[in-house]
Write a protein that holds these residues in place. Structure first.
Motif, short mmCIF file in Angstrom:
data_model
loop_
_atom_site.label_atom_id
_atom_site.label_comp_id
_atom_site.label_asym_id
_atom_site.label_seq_id
_atom_site.Cartn_x
_atom_site.Cartn_y
_atom_site.Cartn_z
N GLN A 178 -4.96 4.08 8.90
CA GLN A 178 -5.83 2.88 7.97
C GLN A 178 -4.96 2.66 7.24
O GLN A 178 -3.25 2.61 6.78
CB GLN A 178 -6.58 3.97 6.38
CG GLN A 178 -7.66 4.71 6.89
CD GLN A 178 -7.90 5.63 6.21
OE1 GLN A 178 -7.14 6.64 5.51
NE2 GLN A 178 -9.56 5.89 5.57
N LEU A 179 -5.39 0.71 6.46
CA LEU A 179 -3.69 0.13 5.93
C LEU A 179 -4.52 0.36 4.41
O LEU A 179 -5.73 0.36 4.13
CB LEU A 179 -4.67 -1.34 6.59
CG LEU A 179 -3.43 -2.36 5.41
CD1 LEU A 179 -2.04 -2.00 6.06
CD2 LEU A 179 -4.63 -4.01 6.31
N HIS A 180 -4.06 0.52 3.54
CA HIS A 180 -3.47 0.69 1.92
C HIS A 180 -2.55 -0.63 1.51
O HIS A 180 -1.17 -1.32 2.47
CB HIS A 180 -3.16 1.97 1.56
CG HIS A 180 -4.62 2.90 1.16
ND1 HIS A 180 -4.44 4.14 0.79
CD2 HIS A 180 -5.69 3.05 2.68
CE1 HIS A 180 -5.64 5.18 1.23
NE2 HIS A 180 -6.22 3.85 2.09
N TYR A 181 -2.92 0.11 0.24
CA TYR A 181 -1.49 -2.04 -0.25
C TYR A 181 -1.00 -1.23 -1.24
O TYR A 181 -2.03 -0.62 -2.62
CB TYR A 181 -2.52 -2.82 -0.92
CG TYR A 181 -3.24 -3.00 0.36
CD1 TYR A 181 -3.60 -4.77 0.77
CD2 TYR A 181 -4.97 -2.98 0.63
CE1 TYR A 181 -3.64 -3.97 1.94
CE2 TYR A 181 -5.64 -2.71 1.02
CZ TYR A 181 -5.54 -3.80 2.47
OH TYR A 181 -6.50 -4.39 3.76
N ASN A 182 0.15 -1.61 -1.63
CA ASN A 182 1.25 -0.87 -2.74
C ASN A 182 1.47 -2.32 -3.51
O ASN A 182 1.78 -3.23 -3.26
CB ASN A 182 2.53 -0.33 -2.62
CG ASN A 182 3.36 -0.05 -3.58
OD1 ASN A 182 4.26 -0.90 -3.82
ND2 ASN A 182 3.23 1.20 -4.45
N ASP A 192 4.81 -7.46 -6.67
CA ASP A 192 3.87 -8.32 -5.25
C ASP A 192 3.68 -6.56 -5.08
O ASP A 192 3.51 -5.93 -5.27
CB ASP A 192 6.21 -8.38 -4.42
CG ASP A 192 5.25 -9.39 -3.30
OD1 ASP A 192 4.55 -10.05 -3.52
OD2 ASP A 192 6.30 -9.62 -2.46
N PHE A 193 3.13 -7.59 -3.57
CA PHE A 193 2.30 -6.64 -2.69
C PHE A 193 2.64 -5.72 -1.71
O PHE A 193 3.62 -6.98 -0.70
CB PHE A 193 1.04 -6.51 -2.37
CG PHE A 193 0.12 -6.95 -3.70
CD1 PHE A 193 -0.58 -6.52 -4.48
CD2 PHE A 193 -0.79 -8.41 -4.45
CE1 PHE A 193 -1.57 -5.78 -5.30
CE2 PHE A 193 -1.43 -8.52 -5.83
CZ PHE A 193 -1.52 -7.27 -5.88
N THR A 194 2.61 -4.75 -1.33
CA THR A 194 3.31 -4.11 0.08
C THR A 194 1.83 -4.02 0.74
O THR A 194 1.23 -3.17 0.20
CB THR A 194 4.37 -3.20 -0.20
OG1 THR A 194 5.32 -4.04 -0.38
CG2 THR A 194 5.05 -3.14 1.12
#
Length: 242
Positions: free
Chosen positions: A150-154, A140-142
């Motif tokens: 800033q907006l990053h994705y895990n 899944d992504f978080t």
């Protein structure tokens, strides 16, 4: 009446009308010593600087306590709540002096529905468990809000047998490439047997042609929560957070 009153009131009167009448003339009029008056001015400045230092310390403490999210308006209200009375203009000026600015986080981008290449049935059927390691994984992504705004994705993969994160990767993009890169890390690290079940939602990254073909090539069986089923999606996300 001013001569007979409190000396501090007389000094304040002089400060108010100094430009109009002149300090020396007013001091002679009230029969006051210039030395005493300038000592009062010096003490008042000292008190102001002490009070300012207290406010500056409180502003820094409140700012860092809430992770830099508070602007001058919210900090001013917080200061008032804690017993330090000062205006919003003063707080704004002091924050500028300290070099503090509220961190503005980017909002979560609006969901853009992509074209699904292939959707798979739910193999898990809400059973987020496994009998042995590397039998069932969940991906899944978080969304990550950084201190810089800033907006990053895990992207993370969890083993449903021991609740261990087998691979995790963070990037500035949320694409099928990020999912594939994370899955590659997990495969290289764990070397699971063919027939591994990989469960996800029906996000466009997991239903894309590149991701589904990568799974097929590596003998991975994809499993997906039913579209529009919030219970399954909530269960999946809570599993990854556990």
């Amino acid at each position: 009446m001013l001569c007979e009153g409190n000396r501090k009131i007389v000094y304040q009167f002089i400060d108010q009308y100094a430009k109009e009448f002149g300090v020396r003339w007013l001091l002679r009029r009230f029969q006051l010593s210039p030395h005493a008056y300038y000592n009062y001015r010096k003490q008042r400045k000292s008190n102001y600087l002490k009070q300012k230092e207290v406010i500056l310390t409180c502003i820094k403490e409140i700012y860092h306590r809430y992770g830099g999210k508070m602007g001058y308006r919210m900090i001013q209200r917080r200061l008032t709540h804690e017993g330090h009375l000062c205006s919003q203009v003063t707080v704004y000026k002091y924050m500028k002096e300290l070099g503090l600015r509220s961190i503005v986080f980017k909002r979560k981008p609006p969901y853009v529905k992509g074209k699904k290449h292939r959707v798979f049935p739910n193999v898990l059927a809400r059973e987020f468990t496994a009998e042995y390691p590397n039998q069932r994984w969940c991906i899944d992504f978080t969304y990550l809000h950084l201190a810089s705004g800033q907006l990053h994705y895990n992207c993370s993969i969890l083993d449903l047998n021991n609740r261990r994160i087998v691979a995790t990767r963070t990037a500035s993009y949320i694409t099928a490439d990020l999912a594939i890169e994370t899955l590659q890390m997990a495969l290289h690290k764990c070397s699971p047997k063919k027939g591994l079940v990989l469960h996800s939602d029906q996000g466009v990254q997991f239903t894309s042609k590149s991701f589904t073909e990568f799974c097929s090539k590596n003998g991975i069986i994809q499993s997906m929560s039913a579209s529009g089923c919030p219970f399954e999606e909530k269960s999946e996300k809570s599993t990854l957070k556990s």
